[in-house]
Design a protein around this motif. Sequence first.
Motif, PDB file in Angstrom:
ATOM      1  N   LEU A   1      -6.601   3.219  -3.131  1.00 59.67           N
ATOM      2  CA  LEU A   1      -6.322   1.851  -2.701  1.00 59.67           C
ATOM      3  C   LEU A   1      -7.645   1.189  -2.365  1.00 59.67           C
ATOM      4  CD1 LEU A   1      -3.382   2.613  -0.268  1.00 59.67           C
ATOM      5  CD2 LEU A   1      -3.185   1.108  -2.261  1.00 59.67           C
TER       6      LEU A   1
ATOM      7  N   ILE B   1      -8.747  -1.989  -0.065  1.00 57.45           N
ATOM      8  CA  ILE B   1      -8.123  -2.855   0.940  1.00 57.45           C
ATOM      9  C   ILE B   1      -9.169  -3.680   1.678  1.00 57.45           C
ATOM     10  CG2 ILE B   1      -6.789  -2.829   3.100  1.00 57.45           C
ATOM     11  CD1 ILE B   1      -5.457  -0.244   2.083  1.00 57.45           C
TER      12      ILE B   1
ATOM     13  N   SER C   1       0.836  -1.211   0.000  1.00 54.04           N
ATOM     14  CA  SER C   1       0.000   0.000   0.000  1.00 54.04           C
ATOM     15  C   SER C   1       0.866   1.254   0.000  1.00 54.04           C
ATOM     16  CB  SER C   1      -0.908   0.012   1.237  1.00 54.04           C
ATOM     17  OG  SER C   1      -1.816  -1.060   1.216  1.00 54.04           O
TER      18      SER C   1
END
Lengths: 336, 336, 336, 336
Positions: A294, A296, A283
Amino acid sequence: MIVILKEKPESKQLDNLIAWLADRGLTPHITQGVHQTILGLVGDTSRIDIGLLQQMDIVEAVTRVQEPFKNANRKFHPLDTVIPVGTADIGNGSMTVIAGPCSVESEEQIIAVAQSVKASGAKLLRGGAFKPRTSPYAFQGMGAEGIKLLLAAKKETGLPVVTEIMDISQLEYFADVDVIQVGARNMQNFELLKQLGHINKPILLKRGLANTYQELLMSAEYIMASGNENVMLCERGIRTFENYTRNTLDISAIPALKTLSHLPVIIDPSHAAGISKFVAPLSLAAVAAGADGLIIEVHNNPACAKCDGMQSLTPEQFQNLMQNIALVKQAQTQCK
Amino acid sequence: MIVILKEKPESKQLDNLIAWLADRGLTPHITQGVHQTILGLVGDTSRIDIGLLQQMDIVEAVTRVQEPFKNANRKFHPLDTVIPVGTADIGNGSMTVIAGPCSVESEEQIIAVAQSVKASGAKLLRGGAFKPRTSPYAFQGMGAEGIKLLLAAKKETGLPVVTEIMDISQLEYFADVDVIQVGARNMQNFELLKQLGHINKPILLKRGLANTYQELLMSAEYIMASGNENVMLCERGIRTFENYTRNTLDISAIPALKTLSHLPVIIDPSHAAGISKFVAPLSLAAVAAGADGLIIEVHNNPACAKCDGMQSLTPEQFQNLMQNIALVKQAQTQCK
Amino acid sequence: MIVILKEKPESKQLDNLIAWLADRGLTPHITQGVHQTILGLVGDTSRIDIGLLQQMDIVEAVTRVQEPFKNANRKFHPLDTVIPVGTADIGNGSMTVIAGPCSVESEEQIIAVAQSVKASGAKLLRGGAFKPRTSPYAFQGMGAEGIKLLLAAKKETGLPVVTEIMDISQLEYFADVDVIQVGARNMQNFELLKQLGHINKPILLKRGLANTYQELLMSAEYIMASGNENVMLCERGIRTFENYTRNTLDISAIPALKTLSHLPVIIDPSHAAGISKFVAPLSLAAVAAGADGLIIEVHNNPACAKCDGMQSLTPEQFQNLMQNIALVKQAQTQCK
Amino acid sequence: MIVILKEKPESKQLDNLIAWLADRGLTPHITQGVHQTILGLVGDTSRIDIGLLQQMDIVEAVTRVQEPFKNANRKFHPLDTVIPVGTADIGNGSMTVIAGPCSVESEEQIIAVAQSVKASGAKLLRGGAFKPRTSPYAFQGMGAEGIKLLLAAKKETGLPVVTEIMDISQLEYFADVDVIQVGARNMQNFELLKQLGHINKPILLKRGLANTYQELLMSAEYIMASGNENVMLCERGIRTFENYTRNTLDISAIPALKTLSHLPVIIDPSHAAGISKFVAPLSLAAVAAGADGLIIEVHNNPACAKCDGMQSLTPEQFQNLMQNIALVKQAQTQCK
C-alpha cells in the motif's frame, strides 16, 4: 493469432493478405471451413498491428492468442517477482506499506513524518518533490531541493525513499533515491519508460487514469525490455462516471494483474478515494484481496492539521490503520 | 469561489478555515443564513486546491465561480485567436485541412502523399517521425530522419509540416517544423508543456483519452503561461465503454471548447474512429458543427494499399472527401 | 440550494428568476457581493429541476446543499437500518451471505444447492426464475415455475429466498418470496419501484451499470417514498473502459453509501467480476471494507459441473470461501 | 463461433466441452494446430452463452463470427428499412424532424407548439405524458391526460405524435399514438420490449446511457423477434467522464448503426447536450453525418420562456435551425 475471414473472400484479396503477412515473417495455417476461412498465425505476432489487420476488407475478426507482453507475462515467468528494498521484500506474500506526505514541504516536516510512519511500521517513505499539477498556477513542488530533504529523512530514519520523476532531465537528481515513481499521467511517456529501463533501480509504475491492465503491462514491458526487471505495478483509481470519489479504485486489478503478471501489485487508496475517511476501508480491502503493498499519504503539517478532512491521514490515524492492516493481513494469511 | 459550510460549524473550525484562507491571501465574505453559512472568496482563487477545501470537516460544498484558466479563457479574450501557418489562417472561420500519413516511411512516400494532398486542397502536411506506440516491439518511427524527409516534402510542395514531439530531448530536431504536435498521451506531460511555452511555434495540443475540457484547457494554460499563445486544441476521441469504434469522437467538444476558449479547435476523425469508412461522415459532422480544422490520415504506400480498410484514406478517397467538405463548409457558412 | 448569478445580471432577468422561484414556493435570500450576486434558496428544493436552473442565462453555477433524497439519507436517519430476514439481521454489523445458482433449473438442483449453501453458512437462498437476458434467443428462465421450486427449497431447508422481478405483472408470483430483487437494468424502472413501495417485503435494489450513488439512492427513495422502508442497496460492478473483467466492482461504494445512507450495503462479486477465481478475493475485500452482506453464485448442476470456469462457485469452493470470510470478518470486527 | 483452446488441453476436459456443445446442438470442427487447438462451431450459436464459454478452464479465447442479432442485421437485410409515419418516410435518405416540448403541460401549450413546429417544417410532434424522473418528488407528467392533449394537437395540426411509454400497464392509452418511444432507462426492460413486439406501431428505441451498439440492436431484436419490424434507433448521448455536457453525443453511432443494421437512425441533440445553444451545432453535425432524423425539444411556455437557457429551443430558434438544417441537408445530399 487467429484471423477469421469474411465469407467467400476474393482470392486476390487473400493473396494480398498472405503476402502482407509474409512481409512480416508470418506463414498462416489456413483452415477452409464450410462457413468460413480461418488463418492461424504461428510465430512472433507481437509486431503485428492488430488494429490494421482488423480493418482489412476481407477480415471478419482477429483474436490474439498470446498476450503482446512477454517479460511481464506470468505465462513465461510463473514465479512471483520479489523486489528487495531496504528491509522489505516486495512481492513475497507480505504486506509492505509505503507512507509519507503528498509533498515535501520542509526538513522538519519530512523528518517528523518519516519518524512517525516508521514508528507505526511503514517500510518505505514517500514524498513528492517534482509535482505534476493540473494547474500551472498550483504549487509545483520543491524539486531537487525536495529530494535532498527526503534523503535527509532517509539518513535520519533509515527508511528507503520513493519519489516521482516527471521528465528524463530530472534523472540526475535521483541517484540516491531508492524507488522511482512514474505517475499516472506519465504511464505512456514512452521515452521516459525507455530511459528507466537502462537504470538499475526499482520502478513504481502507476496505472493511467484510463488505461487497461494490458496497457499498464505494456508500459512495464517498455521498462523491462530495456533491461530493468524491477517493476512494481500500482493501481491508484481509474476515471469513471462516478464523481463522489475522486477516482474509482479498481480492486479487481489485484487478482487480475497477479493472474496476468508476476510483478508485485501496490494499491494507492489515498489518490483513488481522495477522501481521508475512505483510506482505511479501501486499504483493508486491498490487504484482504491480496495486494503486495500500500502507498498511503500521511502528513503532520501543523498548517494543514487545521484541515482535518483532506486525503492524507494524521500520524494517529495512520498508526491505528497499521494495527488494523496487521489484523486483516494475519487473517488473509490464514485463508486457504 | 463560494464555500458552503455544514450546519452549525464549530467556531474553532471556522476560525481555522479563515486563518487557512488568510494564509493564501483570501478574505472571505461571510453570509450567515438561517440554514447555512456561506463564504464568498474574492480575489485570485486559482491557487486554491479545491479538492483540499472540499475535504474539510466543516465544508458542505464548494463552487468555483471563475474557471481556473486565464490565458485560454474566452471571458478574458472574447475574440477568436487566429494562427497563421503557411497560406492558412487557422481560427478565422475557415476550414483548414491537415493531411498526411500516420508515419513517414520514405522520401518517395512522403513527397508523393504531400503532392497529392496538396492537389486536393490540404493546407498542411502531417506525418509521424517519433511514434508513441503502446508496444515496445512495434515500429517506433524513423525519428530525426523522418523529420528530414518531412522537410524535404515541405521543400518540394511548400506545405508547412506538423509532426509530434514525445520528449523535450527531441526539441532540437524541430527547428524547421512549422507546427509541433503534443499527442494525447502527453497532454499532461507538464515539463514538456512548459518547454513548449518558451518557443515561438504553433502547438497542436491533443486532448487526452480521458481528460475533460477543463483539463485540456489547463494544459493549454501551461503552454500559454510560459509565453506561447499559439495553441490549437485537438479533439481526437475519448475512451468510453463502446469498443466498436477505437474511441468515441466527442463532437460536442467543438461548441463546448469554443464557448470556454478563444483557441482554434481541430478535429481528428481518423484516430477517433479507427475505421476509414467512418472518416468521411465524422469529418462532415465536424465541419457542420463549426470546427476550425481537420487532421486526416492519407497514405499511398503500395505495401499498405493492399490493406484497404485501415484508418487512412487513399488519395482518391481524400480527394473526394475534400470536395464534400467544401460543399458542407459552404452550407455551414450560409447558416444564420 | 445556492445559485450564483453571472456578473451584473439584468434586473429584468433577475425579476423573472425570482418569479419563477416563487412559482415553486421558494423565496431567495439575496447576497449582493462585490463580484457576484448569490441567491440562497431556503425551503424544499427537492422539486427544483437543477439542470433547468443551471441553464438559465443569468445563472453562473448552482450548488445543492441538501441531497435530493430524504428517507434514504443518513443525515435524517443517523442509525443503521437493520432488516430481519429469516435468521439474519441485515445491517447490524454482521456479514450475511446470500447464495445460490444463477438460474433455477430443476427441483433437485435448487434443493441440492440450497442444502449445501446452508451447510456452509449461507443465511438466504438466491436463484433466478425470471431472467433478464440481453438476447431474446437466450434462456429466459423458468418463470413462475422457477419460483415454485425456490419455495420448495425453502420448505426443505428453511432458507428465505431472494429472486428477481422484471415487471409489475409478475408481482402475483412473489407472494411467498422473502426478498424481491430489482436488477441493474431495472434500477430506473420507476413504475416498478413505485409498486414495490406499496408492498411490505425487503427489496434488494441493484445499482445500474452506469448509475451514480445518488441515482441509486433516488431509486431507493422511490420505493421508500411509497411506504416500504426495507431497502438493501447492492453494488454489482459498473461499466468502465476495462473489459478484462465483465464489470468493475466499485469497492468504494461500501464506505460511500454508508456515509450517505443508513441502508444496508450488499456486494455481488460474481456478476462484477464474471470470473469465478476472482469471486474469493473480491468477497474478502468487501468484508474487510465493511459490507453488510454478499450475494454469491453457487451451482452444482452436473451439466455445468463440466464447465469449471464460469462465474459460479462449486459447493466446495463456496464452503472454503465461507471459512475465509469468517476469518476476515473476525479480523474486521476487531479493527478500531 | 471460433473457440481457441489453451495449449495441450486435457482430453477429458475436451470431451466434456464437446458434450456440452452437443447438448446445445452444435458439432465443432476441430483444427489441431502446432501451437493450439481451434474449434469452429457451425450452426445457430445465438443460444450459446459466450461468457460461460470464455470462462471454461480449457478455453483461451472465443470469437463470435456472426453477430447475435438477426432481424436487425444489415447482413441479412441489405436494404434500408423505411418507416412511413404521416407525411414522412423515415429511413429513405431524407431528414425527418420530430419536435415538441419535453412535457405536455396544457392544451394551449401543446397546440401552440404543434402549430409553430409544423409551420417550421417538423413532420412529427413529440411531447412527454408519462415522464421518467430520477426523483420521486419531481413532476411525473400529466399521464393519460397528457396523451389526450397530444391527440388534440394532432387533430388540430395533422401532425402524428410520438410519446414515451414507461410500463406495459400504460399501453391502453397509446391506441391512437403514432410512434411509441422507449426511453433510455427502459432500453433493457425486456418485458416491455416483448409486448411492443406484439403491436403494429413504429417504436422509437432510445439507446441506454451506457449501452453498446450491439446491446441496442439486441433490444431492437426483442421487439422484432416478437413480430414488430418498425423500429427506429435513437442515439441520445452516452454517459462518460465529461460532465460539462449532460451526456456525450456519440456521433459515430450514425455510420456505425447504419453499417450494422438497416434500421433508421434518429439523433436527439437536446438530451445529449442538455444545453440549448449546443442543439444547433449538434443537429447540423448529425445531418452531415447522415442521420435519418432528429428529435428536438421546442417549447413556448410563457412560464418557461422566462428561463432562456434550458435545453429547449424557442419557436424562433427552432425556425432558424430548420432553415440551417435544410442548407446542410442539401449539401449532404450532393456529397458523393
